[in-house]
Scaffold this active site. Structure first.
Site, mmCIF file in Angstrom:
data_model
loop_
_atom_site.group_PDB
_atom_site.id
_atom_site.type_symbol
_atom_site.label_atom_id
_atom_site.label_comp_id
_atom_site.label_asym_id
_atom_site.label_seq_id
_atom_site.Cartn_x
_atom_site.Cartn_y
_atom_site.Cartn_z
ATOM 1 N N ASN A 171 40.187 28.902 28.568
ATOM 2 C CA ASN A 171 39.308 30.000 28.971
ATOM 3 C C ASN A 171 40.072 31.283 29.274
ATOM 4 O OD1 ASN A 171 37.783 31.536 31.313
ATOM 5 N ND2 ASN A 171 36.283 30.554 29.996
ATOM 6 N N LYS A 190 41.118 23.981 47.106
ATOM 7 C CA LYS A 190 41.231 23.517 45.711
ATOM 8 C C LYS A 190 40.916 22.042 45.669
ATOM 9 C CE LYS A 190 42.637 25.322 41.725
ATOM 10 N NZ LYS A 190 42.708 26.755 41.401
ATOM 11 N N THR A 195 38.624 35.613 34.538
ATOM 12 C CA THR A 195 40.060 35.408 34.804
ATOM 13 C C THR A 195 40.889 36.193 33.789
ATOM 14 O OG1 THR A 195 39.530 33.221 35.655
ATOM 15 C CG2 THR A 195 41.843 33.658 35.191
ATOM 16 N N SER A 199 33.702 35.108 41.080
ATOM 17 C CA SER A 199 33.082 34.013 41.837
ATOM 18 C C SER A 199 32.510 34.547 43.150
ATOM 19 C CB SER A 199 34.116 32.932 42.170
ATOM 20 O OG SER A 199 34.248 32.025 41.104
ATOM 21 N N LYS A 242 45.686 34.449 47.000
ATOM 22 C CA LYS A 242 44.966 35.181 45.954
ATOM 23 C C LYS A 242 43.776 35.921 46.572
ATOM 24 C CE LYS A 242 44.608 32.645 42.306
ATOM 25 N NZ LYS A 242 44.077 31.661 41.345
ATOM 26 N N LYS A 284 37.867 28.802 49.289
ATOM 27 C CA LYS A 284 37.352 29.037 47.943
ATOM 28 C C LYS A 284 38.393 28.613 46.941
ATOM 29 C CE LYS A 284 34.311 30.858 45.134
ATOM 30 N NZ LYS A 284 34.376 29.597 44.364
HETATM 31 N N1 GLU Z 1 40.109 28.239 39.460
HETATM 32 C C1 GLU Z 1 40.162 29.651 39.538
HETATM 33 C C2 GLU Z 1 41.452 30.115 40.185
HETATM 34 O O1 GLU Z 1 42.427 29.408 40.212
HETATM 35 C C3 GLU Z 1 38.918 30.265 40.139
HETATM 36 C C4 GLU Z 1 38.622 29.911 41.567
HETATM 37 C C5 GLU Z 1 37.264 30.383 42.039
HETATM 38 O O2 GLU Z 1 36.582 31.043 41.264
HETATM 39 O O3 GLU Z 1 36.909 30.062 43.164
HETATM 40 O O4 GLU Z 1 41.561 31.209 40.649
#
Ligand code: GLU
Length: 441
Positions: A224, A109, A193, A362, A97, A73
């Protein structure tokens, strides 16, 4: 290979944190070794027909770092500096994370090397659909689930979901999160976030007995994440004395009216020192400062909310903030971390905890898509708060009990959770055990 040879390699810098945390974790060395190598890396070329009729080829990446705990994810970023090493580092951070907040996910990613501000809306749509066409076999609701990241937004996620659904001939909302709400997005994903970081700060407020109107805050990055955390803190009475975007920043000792800044930035795309009554905004007195100056302000709370590598060995000794909450991914390099550790009393709430609110909502979105049953905003906020405050306290307690810094504590929590999953599949300790050999004979 070339990215491995680069001395400034972001991925190599990111994994340095593993060895330190391993000393305090309770896991098998095999798990550690696994986490140093991303499972899969994909590089693609995306041909895009531009509005003037010319053809441009863009480079895109998707990395699946580790999927022991579940589908990978993580977001997709559009930025001119995107390269493989950066995407690998970002995927690595996602693995941790997701583990730190206890989501049943691994980390992934992706990104495209592009300056999206230079594309027309139609070019952006063609690029986004073209990118998905190239990575469609790599992603999927049970394998790898992208989301927004720097300079990508819900509309782009909507195009991508639509394209994937066309390719697979099945409506598949759970393939991507951060979608517009009418297309299967979750309520509350837009500010998740920033809200997650805000919930961390509220925990800290209790622990330290802070009075919000006495706490000064500087926010680097007004995208954001930065906008929402600033808005929520301001609403509680925190003094937002400095804000910046990629072009520079503004400072005002008495603090800014954050809704006015957001209103003007979103109307004109320019960050201006203003005060608005309704939609009528007037310029107010403030100092112009650079991004570098913002980072070095003597504030209580510094929120780097832009990109990685902002606090490095060059400026670490000049940082005066008492608490840094990493709203961005990787804003502090490992060298800078070492320097900051020696600064008396400084506390760094690490990215893999502080900005985990986005991926947590998410996850809620993915669950709602899979079940086909949608939650109200209050439910999203309640469940996000429950996860963020529980895991903030888990990390905080590890920090206190083991007398380590908060980043290492977060990695210890993540490592223990990933390690348990790795060990559940068996490690050498299991496979080479004497009693097992005996039963074979
Ligand atoms: N891009 C965000 C992060 O770095 C969200 C990732 C997601 O929602 O999967 O955590």
């Amino acid at each position: 290979m070339s990215d491995q040879a680069n001395g400034d390699d972001v991925f190599l810098d990111a994994i340095k944190r593993l060895d330190t945390a391993f000393e305090h974790a309770n896991i098998d060395e095999e798990a550690l070794e696994k986490l140093k190598h991303p499972r899969q890396t994909l590089q693609v070329s995306i041909p895009v027909r531009m509005d003037d009729g010319s053809l441009e080829i863009f480079t895109g990446y998707r990395v699946r770092h580790d999927d022991t705990r579940g589908p990978t994810k993580g977001g997709l970023r559009y930025h001119p500096d995107v390269d493989l090493s950066e995407v690998k580092a970002l995927a690595f951070w996602m693995t941790f994370k997701c583990a730190v907040v206890g989501l049943p996910y691994g980390g992934g990613k992706g990104g495209v090397t592009v300056n999206p501000k230079k594309l027309s809306r139609m070019e952006l749509e063609r690029l986004s659909r073209g990118f998905i066409a190239q990575i469609a076999d790599f992603i999927g609701p049970e394998t790898d689930v992208p989301a927004p990241d720097v300079y990508t937004n819900s509309m782009i996620m909507g195009w991508m979901m639509d394209e994937y659904s066309k390719i697979t001939r099945q409506r598949t909302p759970a393939v991507i999160t951060g979608k517009p709400v009418p297309l299967g997005g979750s309520l509350g994903r837009d500010d998740a976030t920033g809200r997650g970081a805000y919930y961390c700060i509220k925990e800290l407020e209790q622990k330290r007995g802070w009075k919000p109107d006495e706490i000064t805050v500087a926010v680097q990055g007004f995208g954001n994440a930065g906008q929402h955390v600033a808005r929520l803190l301001h609403a509680d009475g925190y003094k937002i004395v400095a804000v910046s975007d990629s072009k520079g920043g503004i400072y005002k000792e008495a603090g800014f009216d954050v809704p006015s800044l957001i209103h003007t930035k979103n109307e004109s795309r320019v960050l201006k020192a203003v005060y608005c009554e309704g939609s009528v905004c007037e310029a107010i007195d403030a100092d112009n400062i650079s991004n570098e100056e913002l980072l070095e302000l003597d504030v209580d709370l510094l929120l780097p909310s832009a990109l990685e590598n902002q606090i490095t060995e060059k400026n670490a000794k000049d940082i005066k903030a008492k608490v840094i909450v990493e709203v961005a991914n990787g804003p502090i390099t490992s060298e800078a971390d070492e320097i900051l550790k020696n600064q008396d009393g400084i506390l760094i709430v690490p990215d893999i905890l502080a900005n985990a609110g986005g991926v947590t909502v998410s996850y809620f979105e993915w669950v709602q898509n899979k079940s086909g049953y949608y939650w109200d905003l209050e439910t999203v906020h309640e469940r996000l708060l429950e996860i963020m405050s529980r895991e903030f306290n888990n990390v905080y307690d590890i920090m206190i009990n083991k007398e380590i810094d908060m980043r290492t504590a977060a990695y210890v929590l993540g490592l223990n959770r990933i390690g348990e999953a790795v060990e559940s599949l068996g490690t050498m300790k299991y496979f080479a055990a004497d009693d097992l050999r005996a039963t074979k004979d």
